[in-house]
Scaffold this active site. Structure first.
Site, mmCIF file in Angstrom:
data_model
loop_
_atom_site.group_PDB
_atom_site.id
_atom_site.type_symbol
_atom_site.label_atom_id
_atom_site.label_comp_id
_atom_site.label_asym_id
_atom_site.label_seq_id
_atom_site.Cartn_x
_atom_site.Cartn_y
_atom_site.Cartn_z
ATOM 1 C CB SER A 240 9.102 2.222 -9.816
ATOM 2 O OG SER A 240 8.103 1.918 -10.675
ATOM 3 C CG HIS B 172 11.007 -1.129 -9.654
ATOM 4 N ND1 HIS B 172 11.501 -2.691 -9.257
ATOM 5 C CD2 HIS B 172 10.114 -1.393 -9.888
ATOM 6 C CE1 HIS B 172 10.186 -3.185 -9.026
ATOM 7 N NE2 HIS B 172 8.991 -3.361 -9.363
ATOM 8 C CG ASP C 230 7.314 -1.307 -12.095
ATOM 9 O OD1 ASP C 230 7.290 -0.235 -11.612
ATOM 10 O OD2 ASP C 230 7.429 -2.318 -11.425
ATOM 11 C CG MET D 114 3.833 -2.964 -16.181
ATOM 12 S SD MET D 114 2.439 -1.363 -15.265
ATOM 13 C CE MET D 114 3.344 -1.412 -13.785
ATOM 14 C CG HIS E 11 8.219 -6.256 -11.359
ATOM 15 N ND1 HIS E 11 7.130 -5.673 -10.468
ATOM 16 C CD2 HIS E 11 7.241 -7.035 -11.139
ATOM 17 C CE1 HIS E 11 6.663 -6.249 -10.252
ATOM 18 N NE2 HIS E 11 6.691 -7.150 -10.381
ATOM 19 C CG MET F 280 4.128 -6.728 -13.410
ATOM 20 S SD MET F 280 3.962 -5.396 -12.531
ATOM 21 C CE MET F 280 5.596 -4.598 -13.195
ATOM 22 C CG MET G 297 3.836 -7.687 -6.351
ATOM 23 S SD MET G 297 4.649 -6.603 -6.799
ATOM 24 C CE MET G 297 3.662 -5.210 -7.078
ATOM 25 C CG ASP H 22 6.556 -2.749 -6.343
ATOM 26 O OD1 ASP H 22 6.827 -3.922 -7.919
ATOM 27 O OD2 ASP H 22 6.680 -2.434 -6.509
HETATM 28 C C1 DX5 Z 1 3.156 -1.587 -10.177
HETATM 29 C C2 DX5 Z 1 4.584 -1.628 -10.387
HETATM 30 C C3 DX5 Z 1 5.520 -1.211 -8.929
HETATM 31 C C4 DX5 Z 1 4.799 0.430 -8.759
HETATM 32 C C5 DX5 Z 1 6.215 1.286 -7.529
HETATM 33 O O1 DX5 Z 1 2.666 -2.713 -10.728
HETATM 34 O O2 DX5 Z 1 4.831 -3.237 -9.820
HETATM 35 O O3 DX5 Z 1 6.956 -1.323 -9.016
HETATM 36 O O4 DX5 Z 1 5.313 1.050 -9.370
HETATM 37 O O5 DX5 Z 1 5.504 2.570 -7.764
HETATM 38 P P1 DX5 Z 1 5.168 2.683 -6.028
HETATM 39 O O6 DX5 Z 1 5.326 2.759 -5.346
HETATM 40 O O7 DX5 Z 1 4.232 4.198 -6.300
HETATM 41 O O8 DX5 Z 1 3.852 2.478 -5.988
HETATM 42 ZN ZN ZN Z 2 7.193 -3.211 -9.628
#
Ligand code: DX5
Ligand code: ZN
Length: 492
Positions: free
Chosen positions: A234, A259, A261, A263, A292, A294, A366, A404
């Site tokens: 990620s 991955h 993320d 946000m 992903h 969010m 999650m 995740d």
């Molecule tokens: C959190 C993300 C994850 C996060 C994972 O909201 O969806 O993908 O970045 O990072 P680690 O492995 O450090 O928890």
């Molecule tokens: Zn994620």
């Protein structure tokens, strides 16, 4: 597949015809025949002969539409393909011809005669795919009849040469579209493969050429095939931004996915990056992008992520209604991308998802509350994951479970045992400078998790020592972690 004899179809010639079982399985998966018919392989009266028979009305009892070539003796398929390609070209037709050849098969002189002819006739509608697994019959190609430098050989015969990792579908798809633009030259895609990949003690081992494993091992081997673990770093973790470098280093270190993320500062308290950044990253890497989302109202934004070149797009069940999810899902599937759905630790598994399981490839469960990398793994999510996996299995879910949040060397085995097969790793990969050894350590833990599971299965099926014996070479390095030193000693 609906019109296998369509005049304008592209042709696939399987010149390494002894690979018939894999060839039939691919045609069945593509819908040319019912998968049930696979069981008749090599049986008297079956359409699935030991070596495929080219389909014709006369041969309809021993073949089926979709088989373009009667294979058997090696080295002939490429010549037949040249005949088809040349005829189509001379008739001004646009059909393309694809031919799968072997590297053992490339010992045949006819392959090189064909190579000369194809470039003489400038057959840019012909693509050969070389299954470069470096094994033939009972040994390694480079010991029996060295083929390397194979790239230079084909280039010297005036072919356009592309080389890929034959187990990375995205690289194969990328190569197939690139060679389509080549003019006045035939192309060859050298697909570097591992024979027996997926079963560790059979992989790259000539003694398994054309040989089936003991029947009693099959349940364990099928479990192993279902147990492959994918590592997805990620990139929001570690130092701020610098995403390009993080993608490059993860790809070099052998990550399976990246991955991403996304946000929006509303669905989660933080903001990361958006489709424009992904578009840029897409230009520098062919590794699959696992997005992903969010974000609030993903239905209003999903098109941007489709256009940006994501391979997987996952939205949160908390961010859309069932109706919206169905719309989003349709858009993603229409674009030939894998749809996913994510569930937060505090969210009950909504039963409406069951209706749509056939159209869901990824389920993110999650194990932290979303919004940041580097958080602590929430142990309670393990039982929830196991519960959801049970529900999904009983409803015939065919997709992946993705874990995740807080996944590292200590938690990986737990989520694996709960059913996860894709491991997102932020801090575990980018939390310290040596990304390479961080990924190697996760792979090692993944290996221990898989071998532990297979050993359990072998023990339950009362074949522990037999299993350890057949897999001795790869278990010795793990003897301590698997506590099998005595077993290994006993079989000496
Ligand atoms: C959190 C993300 C994850 C996060 C994972 O909201 O969806 O993908 O970045 O990072 P680690 O492995 O450090 O928890
Ligand atoms: Zn994620």
């Amino acid at each position: 597949m609906h019109h296998p004899l369509w005049e304008e179809r592209d042709y696939f010639v399987n010149s390494k015809a002894h690979s018939a079982p894999g060839f039939y399985a691919a045609l069945a998966t593509a819908g040319y025949i019912d998968t049930k018919e696979i069981k008749t392989l090599r049986k008297l009266g079956s359409r699935l002969q030991g070596h495929p028979v080219r389909y014709s009305e006369r041969q309809k009892d021993h073949s089926f539409p979709g088989i373009e070539y009667s294979g058997g003796s090696e080295g002939i398929g490429l010549s037949v393909s040249i005949g088809i390609a040349l005829a189509k070209k001379r008739d001004g037709q646009k059909n393309r011809v694809y031919t799968l050849i072997g590297d053992g098969e490339s010992n045949e002189g006819q392959i090189w005669e064909a190579a000369m002819a194809a470039s003489k006739f400038k057959l840019d509608n012909l693509v050969a795919i070389l299954d470069r697994n470096k094994i033939q019959q009972d040994g390694f190609t480079e010991e029996i009849m060295p083929l390397d430098p194979v790239r230079d050989k084909w280039a010297a015969f005036n072919w356009n040469v592309v080389e890929v990792n034959g187990h990375k579908i995205e690289q194969i798809i990328d190569a197939l579209s690139r060679v389509e633009r080549v003019e006045d030259k035939p192309s060859i895609i050298i697909a570097n493969t591992t024979k027996g990949k997926g079963i560790k003690h059979m992989a790259n081992n000539p003694q398994w050429h054309g040989k089936a494993p003991p029947k009693k091992h099959v349940p364990i081997l099928l479990e192993e095939l279902q147990s492959e673990i994918l590592i997805a770093p990620s990139i929001i973790a570690g130092e701020p931004e610098n995403y390009e470098e993080k993608v490059r280093r993860a790809e070099r270190a052998g990550a399976d996915l990246i991955h991403l993320d996304i946000m929006d500062g509303k669905f989660v308290p933080t903001t990361s990056f958006f489709a424009d950044t992904i578009k840029h990253l897409r230009k520098i890497s062919s590794i699959p992008f696992d997005a992903h989302l969010m974000i609030e109202k993903p239905i209003n934004h999903v098109e941007d992520y489709i256009d940006a070149g994501c391979d997987i797009i996952t939205v949160h069940v908390e961010a859309c209604s069932e109706a919206e999810f169905v719309e989003i899902n349709k858009m993603i599937l229409k674009a030939g991308i894998s749809p996913g759905i994510a569930i937060n630790p505090g969210t009950q598994f909504p039963s409406w998802i069951i209706e749509h399981l056939d159209n869901i490839d990824i389920m993110i469960i999650m194990s932290v509350n979303p919004g940041f990398a580097g958080q602590k793994f929430i142990p309670d999510t393990l039982d929830k994951m196991a519960e959801i996996v049970k529900t999904l299995k009983s409803n015939n879910y065919k997709g992946f479970i993705e874990a995740d949040g807080g996944i590292d060397a200590a938690t990986l085995q737990q989520v694996f045992d709960a059913g996860a097969r894709i491991m997102v790793a932020g801090n575990a990969v980018y939390g310290s400078p040596d990304i390479n050894s961080n990924i190697i350590q996760l792979r090692h833990k993944a290996n221990v998790a898989i071998e532990t599971k297979l050993l359990e299965l072998a023990t339950i099926n009362d074949m522990r020592s037999d299993w350890i014996k057949s897999r001795k070479n790869m278990l010795i390095p793990l003897a301590k972690e698997l506590s099998i030193e005595e077993d290994l000693h006993a079989i000496k």
